[in-house]
Design a protein around this motif. Structure first.
Motif, short mmCIF file in Angstrom:
data_model
loop_
_atom_site.label_atom_id
_atom_site.label_comp_id
_atom_site.label_asym_id
_atom_site.label_seq_id
_atom_site.Cartn_x
_atom_site.Cartn_y
_atom_site.Cartn_z
N TYR A 124 38.47 35.99 42.94
CA TYR A 124 39.52 36.00 43.96
C TYR A 124 38.91 35.79 45.35
O TYR A 124 38.06 36.57 45.79
CB TYR A 124 40.29 37.32 43.95
N LEU A 130 45.73 37.08 45.63
CA LEU A 130 45.85 38.50 45.35
C LEU A 130 47.25 39.05 45.58
O LEU A 130 47.71 39.93 44.84
CB LEU A 130 44.86 39.29 46.22
N LEU A 133 49.78 39.98 42.87
CA LEU A 133 49.44 41.08 41.96
C LEU A 133 50.09 42.39 42.38
O LEU A 133 50.22 43.31 41.56
CB LEU A 133 47.92 41.26 41.89
N ARG A 137 47.69 46.96 42.25
CA ARG A 137 46.59 46.27 41.56
C ARG A 137 45.52 45.82 42.55
O ARG A 137 44.32 45.87 42.24
CB ARG A 137 47.12 45.08 40.78
N ILE A 141 41.56 46.73 42.30
CA ILE A 141 40.50 45.72 42.28
C ILE A 141 39.48 46.00 43.38
O ILE A 141 38.26 45.94 43.16
CB ILE A 141 41.11 44.31 42.43
N VAL A 225 36.92 38.88 37.95
CA VAL A 225 37.84 39.98 37.65
C VAL A 225 38.74 39.56 36.50
O VAL A 225 39.33 38.47 36.52
CB VAL A 225 38.68 40.35 38.89
N SER A 227 42.00 39.94 33.63
CA SER A 227 43.45 40.09 33.78
C SER A 227 43.88 41.55 33.83
O SER A 227 44.98 41.85 34.28
CB SER A 227 44.16 39.38 32.63
N ASP A 228 43.03 42.47 33.35
CA ASP A 228 43.35 43.90 33.48
C ASP A 228 42.60 44.55 34.63
O ASP A 228 42.39 45.76 34.66
CB ASP A 228 43.10 44.65 32.16
N ASP A 229 42.15 43.71 35.59
CA ASP A 229 41.60 44.15 36.88
C ASP A 229 40.25 44.83 36.77
O ASP A 229 39.87 45.62 37.65
CB ASP A 229 42.60 45.06 37.61
#
Length: 350
Positions: A124, A130, A133, A137, A141, A225, A227-229
């Motif tokens: 990112y 970002l 999200l 989230r 992150i 990163v 998809s589940d952070d």
């Protein structure tokens, strides 16, 4: 690297700086079976220093890293060192890609390079990535980013074979001297205040604390990163060494402050995103996780702003010489003077 990373070259041709036939011969010798059949490759967009390529055979893909084209500063872009530190950290709590091969022979592709695993995740870089999200989230992150830095600084260098990876004694003095040398190698225009900033730093070097592995360019877009952070990999180790861990903390804070100084985006603007951890919160979270005293970062922040100004000035210089690959370089030079001002403000505070 992500599947949606933009390509700057057609897959049927060699990417800039990477002759695929020569890479094919090297892999057949040094990593047989890693890739089979004809290779395709592309530059992964966004890199403003070393070049990163995605190379595949239609079934499997790997990542190749080499120095930038053209003007390369002395001591920078050391592929062998970068490969070494990633390999050493493989079995630690620091997430890194697996490494497959390294080559210091300039005759193979025209520059040193190494080959590593393609890790799933997103680097990112922009607020626009970002923001969708959501603040919750984004907060998670940014906190995991800080926790990953804490994990890196907790690794005892000798335990992973890196006891000789740098010279901790005199690290801060050498950093001040090194970045002045790098500035002189890329200086092509008047930069108000930068010489004063260097002089103030050289005259106020503090006593150094404990020694850790230092990443040297730690920020969110040098992490992948999931998809589940979760942080799946730390990338771009070209400036890693042994030294003062507070230099990493201060540089991370400088990267967060830079987009608040200017309208354009020189590197990344993730710190503008709702939910992103603030600089004071960043310090508190790192201090709590590491047990280190962050009561005063004035010198380290001044050094971070100076270092970042020199790095971006070097990229600006390469861009003016037509030696950059990809887009996003035109506004880089606008960041140097605001960074110098912030560096002067930090060291004057101390």
């Amino acid at each position: 690297m992500t599947d949606d990373a933009a390509s700057t070259t057609a897959p049927q041709s060699d990417p800039p700086g990477l002759p695929l036939d020569r890479l094919r011969g090297f892999l057949d010798r040094e990593a047989p079976g890693l890739l089979d059949g004809p290779l395709t490759g592309r530059v992964i967009a966004g890199g403003k220093s070393n070049l990163t390529y995605e190379v595949g055979d239609g079934t499997s893909t790997v990542i190749v890293r080499r120095p930038p084209l053209g003007h390369v500063l002395a001591t920078a872009h050391d592929m062998v060192r970068e490969h070494r530190v990633i390999t050493a950290l493989r079995d630690t709590a620091v997430p890194v890609p697996a490494t497959y091969a390294v080559c210091a022979d300039l005759d193979v592709i025209g520059a040193p390079f190494y080959v590593m695993e393609r890790v799933q995740g997103t680097p990112y870089r922009f607020e626009a990535q970002l923001r969708p999200l959501g603040a919750h989230r984004v907060r998670a992150i940014s906190e995991r980013m800080v926790d990953t830095l804490v994990a890196l600084h907790a690794v005892e260098p000798g335990s992973v074979g890196l006891a000789d990876f740098g010279r901790p004694e005199g690290f801060l003095e050498r950093q001040v001297r090194r970045w002045r040398q790098q500035l002189d190698a890329s200086r092509s225009r008047d930069l108000p205040g930068i010489d004063e900033l260097h002089e103030r730093l050289a005259g106020s070097v503090p006593a150094q604390g404990d020694t850790t592995i230092v990443h040297g360019d730690f920020r969110l877009d040098n992490l992948l990163v999931t998809s589940d952070d979760e942080v799946s990999a730390v990338l771009d180790w070209e400036m890693a060494t042994l030294g003062d861990p507070l230099t990493d903390v201060a540089l991370l804070e400088a990267y967060q402050t830079l987009p608040l100084m200017m309208d354009s985006v020189a590197v990344s603007d993730v710190s503008r995103t709702p939910g992103w951890i603030s600089a004071p919160e960043l310090r508190r979270r790192y201090a709590a996780g590491s047990g280190r005293d962050l009561g005063s970062l004035s010198f380290h922040l001044g050094l971070a702003y100076f270092k970042l100004a020199v790095i971006l000035e070097g990229i600006h210089y390469r861009h003016t010489q037509g030696q950059t690959v990809g887009s996003g370089f035109a506004g880089i030079g606008e960041a140097t003077v605001p960074l110098v001002r912030a560096g002067l403000a930090a060291v004057k505070e101390s």
